[in-house]
Scaffold this motif. Structure first.
Motif, PDB file in Angstrom:
ATOM      1  N   PHE A  98      -5.401  64.376  21.648  1.00  0.00           N
ATOM      2  CA  PHE A  98      -4.933  63.440  20.631  1.00  0.00           C
ATOM      3  C   PHE A  98      -3.602  62.792  21.019  1.00  0.00           C
ATOM      4  CE2 PHE A  98      -2.272  62.701  16.845  1.00  0.00           C
ATOM      5  CZ  PHE A  98      -3.031  61.718  16.229  1.00  0.00           C
ATOM      6  N   VAL A  99      -2.640  63.564  21.503  1.00  0.00           N
ATOM      7  CA  VAL A  99      -1.313  63.003  21.794  1.00  0.00           C
ATOM      8  C   VAL A  99      -1.337  62.035  22.971  1.00  0.00           C
ATOM      9  CG1 VAL A  99      -0.091  64.977  20.805  1.00  0.00           C
ATOM     10  CG2 VAL A  99      -0.598  64.953  23.255  1.00  0.00           C
ATOM     11  N   ARG A 100      -2.402  62.056  23.769  1.00  0.00           N
ATOM     12  CA  ARG A 100      -2.528  61.093  24.866  1.00  0.00           C
ATOM     13  C   ARG A 100      -3.276  59.825  24.442  1.00  0.00           C
ATOM     14  NH1 ARG A 100      -1.778  63.243  30.060  1.00  0.00           N
ATOM     15  NH2 ARG A 100      -2.001  61.066  30.685  1.00  0.00           N
ATOM     16  N   SER A 101      -3.688  59.761  23.183  1.00  0.00           N
ATOM     17  CA  SER A 101      -4.464  58.619  22.707  1.00  0.00           C
ATOM     18  C   SER A 101      -3.552  57.519  22.162  1.00  0.00           C
ATOM     19  CB  SER A 101      -5.431  59.067  21.599  1.00  0.00           C
ATOM     20  OG  SER A 101      -4.717  59.398  20.424  1.00  0.00           O
ATOM     21  N   GLU A 102      -4.130  56.324  22.026  1.00  0.00           N
ATOM     22  CA  GLU A 102      -3.403  55.195  21.454  1.00  0.00           C
ATOM     23  C   GLU A 102      -2.952  55.511  20.032  1.00  0.00           C
ATOM     24  OE1 GLU A 102      -2.480  52.114  22.574  1.00  0.00           O
ATOM     25  OE2 GLU A 102      -3.029  52.773  24.589  1.00  0.00           O
ATOM     26  N   ALA A 103      -3.782  56.250  19.306  1.00  0.00           N
ATOM     27  CA  ALA A 103      -3.489  56.543  17.903  1.00  0.00           C
ATOM     28  C   ALA A 103      -2.198  57.328  17.732  1.00  0.00           C
ATOM     29  CB  ALA A 103      -4.651  57.324  17.291  1.00  0.00           C
ATOM     30  N   ALA A 104      -1.809  58.088  18.748  1.00  0.00           N
ATOM     31  CA  ALA A 104      -0.647  58.969  18.618  1.00  0.00           C
ATOM     32  C   ALA A 104       0.665  58.327  19.076  1.00  0.00           C
ATOM     33  CB  ALA A 104      -0.885  60.258  19.415  1.00  0.00           C
ATOM     34  N   LYS A 105       0.630  57.076  19.475  1.00  0.00           N
ATOM     35  CA  LYS A 105       1.841  56.441  19.998  1.00  0.00           C
ATOM     36  C   LYS A 105       2.938  56.300  18.956  1.00  0.00           C
ATOM     37  CE  LYS A 105       0.130  53.929  24.012  1.00  0.00           C
ATOM     38  NZ  LYS A 105       0.010  52.609  24.702  1.00  0.00           N
ATOM     39  N   SER A 106       2.571  56.345  17.699  1.00  0.00           N
ATOM     40  CA  SER A 106       3.580  56.209  16.640  1.00  0.00           C
ATOM     41  C   SER A 106       4.221  57.539  16.260  1.00  0.00           C
ATOM     42  CB  SER A 106       2.931  55.581  15.394  1.00  0.00           C
ATOM     43  OG  SER A 106       1.918  56.433  14.871  1.00  0.00           O
ATOM     44  N   LEU A 107       3.804  58.642  16.861  1.00  0.00           N
ATOM     45  CA  LEU A 107       4.371  59.946  16.523  1.00  0.00           C
ATOM     46  C   LEU A 107       5.853  60.007  16.885  1.00  0.00           C
ATOM     47  CD1 LEU A 107       1.577  62.441  17.671  1.00  0.00           C
ATOM     48  CD2 LEU A 107       2.188  61.807  15.332  1.00  0.00           C
ATOM     49  N   GLN A 108       6.650  60.583  16.002  1.00  0.00           N
ATOM     50  CA  GLN A 108       8.083  60.711  16.235  1.00  0.00           C
ATOM     51  C   GLN A 108       8.397  62.044  16.917  1.00  0.00           C
ATOM     52  OE1 GLN A 108      10.479  59.712  12.664  1.00  0.00           O
ATOM     53  NE2 GLN A 108       8.530  59.160  11.713  1.00  0.00           N
ATOM     54  N   TRP A 109       9.508  62.058  17.658  1.00  0.00           N
ATOM     55  CA  TRP A 109       9.968  63.284  18.292  1.00  0.00           C
ATOM     56  C   TRP A 109      11.040  63.945  17.411  1.00  0.00           C
ATOM     57  CZ3 TRP A 109       8.557  66.432  22.184  1.00  0.00           C
ATOM     58  CH2 TRP A 109       9.470  67.418  22.573  1.00  0.00           C
ATOM     59  N   ALA A 110      10.758  65.164  16.993  1.00  0.00           N
ATOM     60  CA  ALA A 110      11.696  65.987  16.218  1.00  0.00           C
ATOM     61  C   ALA A 110      12.420  65.203  15.128  1.00  0.00           C
ATOM     62  CB  ALA A 110      12.699  66.637  17.164  1.00  0.00           C
ATOM     63  N   PRO A 111      11.703  64.609  14.183  1.00  0.00           N
ATOM     64  CA  PRO A 111      12.363  63.881  13.089  1.00  0.00           C
ATOM     65  C   PRO A 111      13.128  64.852  12.185  1.00  0.00           C
ATOM     66  CG  PRO A 111      10.037  64.134  12.626  1.00  0.00           C
ATOM     67  CD  PRO A 111      10.239  64.635  14.030  1.00  0.00           C
ATOM     68  N   GLU A 112      14.109  64.331  11.479  1.00  0.00           N
ATOM     69  CA  GLU A 112      14.907  65.192  10.593  1.00  0.00           C
ATOM     70  C   GLU A 112      14.065  65.781   9.475  1.00  0.00           C
ATOM     71  OE1 GLU A 112      18.338  63.179   9.191  1.00  0.00           O
ATOM     72  OE2 GLU A 112      19.193  62.868  11.188  1.00  0.00           O
ATOM     73  N   THR A 113      13.112  65.016   8.983  1.00  0.00           N
ATOM     74  CA  THR A 113      12.191  65.518   7.961  1.00  0.00           C
ATOM     75  C   THR A 113      10.766  65.180   8.393  1.00  0.00           C
ATOM     76  OG1 THR A 113      12.354  63.449   6.704  1.00  0.00           O
ATOM     77  CG2 THR A 113      13.859  65.241   6.105  1.00  0.00           C
ATOM     78  N   PRO A 114       9.800  66.032   8.089  1.00  0.00           N
ATOM     79  CA  PRO A 114       8.414  65.745   8.466  1.00  0.00           C
ATOM     80  C   PRO A 114       7.955  64.402   7.908  1.00  0.00           C
ATOM     81  CG  PRO A 114       8.635  68.009   7.725  1.00  0.00           C
ATOM     82  CD  PRO A 114       9.941  67.338   7.426  1.00  0.00           C
ATOM     83  N   PRO A 115       7.355  63.549   8.722  1.00  0.00           N
ATOM     84  CA  PRO A 115       6.928  62.232   8.253  1.00  0.00           C
ATOM     85  C   PRO A 115       5.702  62.327   7.359  1.00  0.00           C
ATOM     86  CG  PRO A 115       6.189  62.590  10.494  1.00  0.00           C
ATOM     87  CD  PRO A 115       7.056  63.771  10.150  1.00  0.00           C
ATOM     88  N   GLN A 116       5.531  61.328   6.520  1.00  0.00           N
ATOM     89  CA  GLN A 116       4.338  61.233   5.688  1.00  0.00           C
ATOM     90  C   GLN A 116       3.346  60.317   6.399  1.00  0.00           C
ATOM     91  OE1 GLN A 116       4.071  63.034   2.658  1.00  0.00           O
ATOM     92  NE2 GLN A 116       5.913  63.925   3.565  1.00  0.00           N
ATOM     93  N   ASN A 117       2.456  60.888   7.154  1.00  0.00           N
ATOM     94  CA  ASN A 117       1.476  60.084   7.888  1.00  0.00           C
ATOM     95  C   ASN A 117       0.109  60.756   7.835  1.00  0.00           C
ATOM     96  OD1 ASN A 117       1.567  62.171   9.826  1.00  0.00           O
ATOM     97  ND2 ASN A 117       3.134  61.117  11.014  1.00  0.00           N
ATOM     98  N   GLU A 118      -0.867  60.052   8.283  1.00  0.00           N
ATOM     99  CA  GLU A 118      -2.234  60.570   8.286  1.00  0.00           C
ATOM    100  C   GLU A 118      -3.000  59.923   9.430  1.00  0.00           C
ATOM    101  OE1 GLU A 118      -4.378  61.116   4.503  1.00  0.00           O
ATOM    102  OE2 GLU A 118      -5.974  59.866   5.383  1.00  0.00           O
ATOM    103  N   PHE A 119      -3.728  60.741  10.191  1.00  0.00           N
ATOM    104  CA  PHE A 119      -4.498  60.254  11.331  1.00  0.00           C
ATOM    105  C   PHE A 119      -5.909  60.839  11.285  1.00  0.00           C
ATOM    106  CE2 PHE A 119      -0.090  60.460  12.721  1.00  0.00           C
ATOM    107  CZ  PHE A 119       0.111  59.247  13.375  1.00  0.00           C
ATOM    108  N   SER A 120      -6.876  60.030  11.692  1.00  0.00           N
ATOM    109  CA  SER A 120      -8.214  60.568  11.924  1.00  0.00           C
ATOM    110  C   SER A 120      -8.142  61.504  13.130  1.00  0.00           C
ATOM    111  CB  SER A 120      -9.207  59.436  12.207  1.00  0.00           C
ATOM    112  OG  SER A 120     -10.410  59.954  12.741  1.00  0.00           O
ATOM    113  N   THR A 121      -8.904  62.574  13.088  1.00  0.00           N
ATOM    114  CA  THR A 121      -8.915  63.495  14.229  1.00  0.00           C
ATOM    115  C   THR A 121      -9.828  63.015  15.355  1.00  0.00           C
ATOM    116  OG1 THR A 121     -10.670  64.787  13.174  1.00  0.00           O
ATOM    117  CG2 THR A 121      -8.398  65.524  12.822  1.00  0.00           C
ATOM    118  N   ASP A 122     -10.597  61.952  15.110  1.00  0.00           N
ATOM    119  CA  ASP A 122     -11.568  61.506  16.109  1.00  0.00           C
ATOM    120  C   ASP A 122     -10.970  61.226  17.493  1.00  0.00           C
ATOM    121  OD1 ASP A 122     -13.700  61.846  14.483  1.00  0.00           O
ATOM    122  OD2 ASP A 122     -14.236  59.732  14.292  1.00  0.00           O
ATOM    123  N   PRO A 123      -9.781  60.583  17.599  1.00  0.00           N
ATOM    124  CA  PRO A 123      -9.234  60.344  18.941  1.00  0.00           C
ATOM    125  C   PRO A 123      -8.903  61.624  19.717  1.00  0.00           C
ATOM    126  CG  PRO A 123      -8.195  58.902  17.328  1.00  0.00           C
ATOM    127  CD  PRO A 123      -8.966  59.916  16.556  1.00  0.00           C
TER     128      PRO A 123
END
Length: 220
Positions: A71-96
């Motif tokens: 998943f982290v190597r997919s296009e869908a995961a490019k918006s993931l943040q590194w060690a944010p101060e607070t957990p982000p509110q996001n949602e992703f399909s697991t398909d990638p």
């Protein structure tokens, strides 16, 4: 091909590895031909994997599950943040991040690879077999640049009557495993279908079966 479940992950982010359970990074320091080297390595468990063929309906039984590393190597995961101060509110399909795999598991206890393979077949697919039902295909070396772990690959046949549960993995460990089937006549195209990501051992096992089938006739 049959069997497909949609699911999502939420509040996802990237960060440093704390208290690793299944992977331990380390390095090998050495001198080769007068040159000092430091090679980054990861200690991981050896594993087993099984190609399962249902002779009643002439289908292969695989599993499909979410793999964070894919998943982290997919296009869908490019918006993931590194060690944010607070957990982000996001949602992703697991398909990638989903892969098509042989029924498999790590060797994380003091038992034979055969017995562990039998246990994994039951846990993931619900089929009950014995160690004597397994045919050894080969032993692969995975991650030759990082871990060098071994994977024991087997083949077994089953009938519908051997399926005593729905499988799906161990709920207490948070496993979500889809049991998927591929018709015998589609196995070659499946092996090379890049839209269905799969480990090399899965493709190898399919080709092993095709070669055996072609050379020795339509046997199970």
């Amino acid at each position: 091909m049959r069997g497909r479940i949609m699911s999502v992950i939420k509040n996802a982010w990237l960060g440093p590895l704390d208290s690793p359970k299944y992977l331990r990074p380390y390095a090998l320091k050495y001198n080769i031909n007068g040159k000092e080297k430091s090679w980054e390595l990861a200690k991981t468990h050896d594993s087993v994997a099984v190609l399962i063929y249902n002779t009643d309906r002439q289908v292969f039984v695989f599993v499909r599950q979410f793999r964070p590393a894919v998943f982290v190597r997919s296009e869908a995961a490019k918006s993931l943040q590194w060690a944010p101060e607070t957990p982000p509110q996001n949602e992703f399909s697991t398909d990638p991040g989903k892969t098509w795999e042989l029924c498999a598991g790590i060797i994380d206890r003091d038992d034979t690879p055969d017995n562990i393979a039998v246990a994994e077949i039951f846990e993931e697919t619900g089929y009950k077999v014995s160690a004597t039902d397994l045919v050894k295909i080969t032993k692969l070396v995975n991650g030759v640049g990082t871990s060098g772990s071994n994977q024991h690959i087997y083949y077994t046949t089953v009938k519908d009557e051997h399926r005593v549960t729905q499988g799906g993995g161990l709920v207490e460990e948070g496993e979500v495993v889809e049991v998927v089937e591929v018709d015998k006549d589609e196995i070659e195209s499946f092996a090379f279908d890049e839209t269905k990501p799969k480990p090399p051992g899965c493709t190898l096992a399919c080709l092993w079966w095709l070669n055996k089938h072609e050379v020795r006739g339509p046997t199970a």
